[in-house]
Enzyme design. Structure first.
Site, short mmCIF file in Angstrom:
data_model
loop_
_atom_site.label_atom_id
_atom_site.label_comp_id
_atom_site.label_asym_id
_atom_site.label_seq_id
_atom_site.Cartn_x
_atom_site.Cartn_y
_atom_site.Cartn_z
CE1 TYR A 182 1.06 -0.28 4.41
CE2 TYR A 182 -0.06 1.83 4.42
CZ TYR A 182 0.78 0.92 5.03
OH TYR A 182 1.35 1.21 6.25
NE ARG A 228 6.89 4.07 0.78
CZ ARG A 228 6.63 4.90 1.78
NH1 ARG A 228 7.57 5.18 2.67
NH2 ARG A 228 5.45 5.46 1.92
CE LYS A 249 3.08 3.16 3.15
NZ LYS A 249 3.09 3.21 4.61
N1 PMP Z 1 7.51 3.65 9.15
C1 PMP Z 1 6.36 2.99 9.12
C2 PMP Z 1 6.27 1.65 9.78
C3 PMP Z 1 5.22 3.55 8.51
O1 PMP Z 1 4.05 2.87 8.48
C4 PMP Z 1 5.33 4.84 7.94
C5 PMP Z 1 4.11 5.50 7.34
N2 PMP Z 1 3.86 5.01 6.08
C6 PMP Z 1 6.56 5.49 7.97
C7 PMP Z 1 7.63 4.88 8.59
C8 PMP Z 1 6.74 6.85 7.35
O2 PMP Z 1 6.71 6.76 5.93
P1 PMP Z 1 6.23 8.00 5.06
O3 PMP Z 1 7.04 9.16 5.48
O4 PMP Z 1 6.50 7.59 3.66
O5 PMP Z 1 4.76 8.19 5.35
#
Ligand code: PMP
Length: 285
Positions: free
Chosen positions: A33, A52, A149
Site C-alpha cells: 500500500y 516505493r 510497505k
Molecule cells: N515507518 C512505518 C512503519 C510507517 O508505516 C510509515 C508511514 N507510512 C513510515 C515509517 C513513514 O513513511 P512515510 O514518510 O512515507 O509516510
C-alpha cells in the site's frame, strides 16, 4: 457527499465497493500500500510514493499492471471526484482473488486487486503538532522485511492500541535494545551537542518518504546528521525527539515512557523542520 472510491478500473460510491473473500490481501495480508498526502488540494510527493510502491511490489514478486502514468492519473481523478483539499489518498494493491485459499503464490496467475480511497484529515494545523506527542516504547515484534510497505500491520496496530490504553498517543518500537521506528513513522533525536540522529535504512525500517525529504531539509538547514541506531535511554536524554510520516509530517515527541523530553514542548529543531517542510509543500508547483 458520498465518498467515491476506486476498485479495479471503476470509480464508484463507497457503498457499492466490494472485494472477494478469496482476495489474498484479505486472507494473507498479501498486499502492498501507499498513503499520499493531499494539501491545498494538491498531491504531495506522489513520485516518491509510486517509486516505493514499485519497490514493495518487486520485493513480493507482485505484478502491478498499471503504469506510473495511469496510477498518477487515478490519484488526481480521485482527489477531484472527492473534492479533497486536505487529507490522504490510500492505495492498496493485493495479489488478487486466487479463487481459493492456498498459502503459495507461485502459481497465482490472477489479476491483482487495486483499491484506492480518500480520507479527509487535517495534516498541517493540528493540536498534536502544536503540543507534541506522549509516547511509550514497546517491543518490535514485526517481521524482518519492514522495508516493504505491506498491509500486514497487526503488530503495529497492537503496539498503538496498547499505547492508547496506557494514555499515550503512540509507541516507539524497540528491537535488541535499539529503537527501530514508530508504529507508522520514522524517528529522529537531537543530541545535547545538536546532532540529529536517525536509524539508517535497511530491512529494519520503512524507507519513509518524509524521512528522505527531512534529510534534505536537515542538510539545507546546516544541521549535523548521523545515521546510526540509538537506545530508548538516549532518546529520553535527548534535547528533542521527533517522528516523520506522510500524515504527521514532523511531530515532536515531548514525553517518552513518562520522562519529559527537553522542555516538554516541541523544540526549535523539530519546529524549524516542520515549518520548513510545510513551506516547501505549499510553494511546490
Ligand atoms: N515507518 C512505518 C512503519 C510507517 O508505516 C510509515 C508511514 N507510512 C513510515 C515509517 C513513514 O513513511 P512515510 O514518510 O512515507 O509516510
Amino acid at each position: 457527499m458520498a465518498r467515491i472510491v476506486y476498485v479495479n478500473g471503476h470509480y464508484m460510491d463507497e457503498q457499492q465497493a466490494t472485494v472477494s473473500v478469496f482476495d489474498r490481501g484479505f486472507l494473507f495480508g498479501d498486499a502492498v500500500y501507499e498513503v499520499t498526502a493531499v494539501i491545498d488540494g494538491k498531491l504531495w510527493d506522489l513520485e516518491d510514493h509510486l517509486h516505493r510502491l514499485r519497490r514493495s511490489c518487486a520485493g513480493l514478486e507482485l505484478d502491478c499492471p498499471w503504469s506510473e502514468d495511469e496510477l498518477r492519473e487515478m490519484h488526481h481523478t480521485l482527489v477531484a471526484k472527492n473534492q479533497l483539499r486536505e487529507g490522504v489518498v490510500y492505495l492498496q494493491l493485493s495479489r488478487g482473488n486466487a479463487g481459493d485459499r492456498d498459502f503459495s503464490y507461485a502459481d497465482t496467475a490472477v489479476p491483482p486487486t487495486l483499491v484506492m480511497f480518500t480520507q479527509q484529515k487535517a495534516l498541517v494545523d493540528t493540536p498534536k503538532a502544536r503540543e507534541g506527542l506522549r509516547m511509550i516504547t514497546r517491543p518490535d515484534v514485526r517481521w524482518q522485511r519492514r522495508d516493504l510497505k505491506t498491509v500486514s500491520l497487526l503488530a503495529a496496530s497492537m503496539a498503538l492500541t496498547e499505547a492508547r490504553r496506557q494514555g499515550a498517543d503512540d509507541a516507539l518500537l524497540v528491537e535488541n535494545g535499539m529503537i527501530t521506528e514508530g508504529t507508522s513513522s520514522n524517528v529522529f533525536i537531537v543530541t545535547q551537542d545538536d546532532t540529529v540522529i536517525t536509524r539508517p535504512l535497511g530491512s529494519g525500517i520503512l524507507p519513509g518518504t518524509t524521512r528522505r525529504l527531512l534529510l534534505e531539509l536537515i542538510a539545507h538547514n546546516n544541521l549535523h546528521l548521523s545515521e546510526r541506531v540509538f537506545t530508548p535511554e538516549e532518546a529520553r536524554r535527548a534535547k528533542e525527539v521527533f517522528i516523520s510520516s506522510t500524515t504527521a509530517l514532523i511531530m515532536s515527541v515531548v514525553e517518552l515512557d513518562g520522562c519529559v523530553i527537553g522542555s516538554g514542548a516541541p523544540g526549535p529543531v523539530a519546529t524549524a523542520l516542520r515549518n520548513g517542510l510545510i513551506r516547501w509543500i505549499r510553494h511546490d508547483e
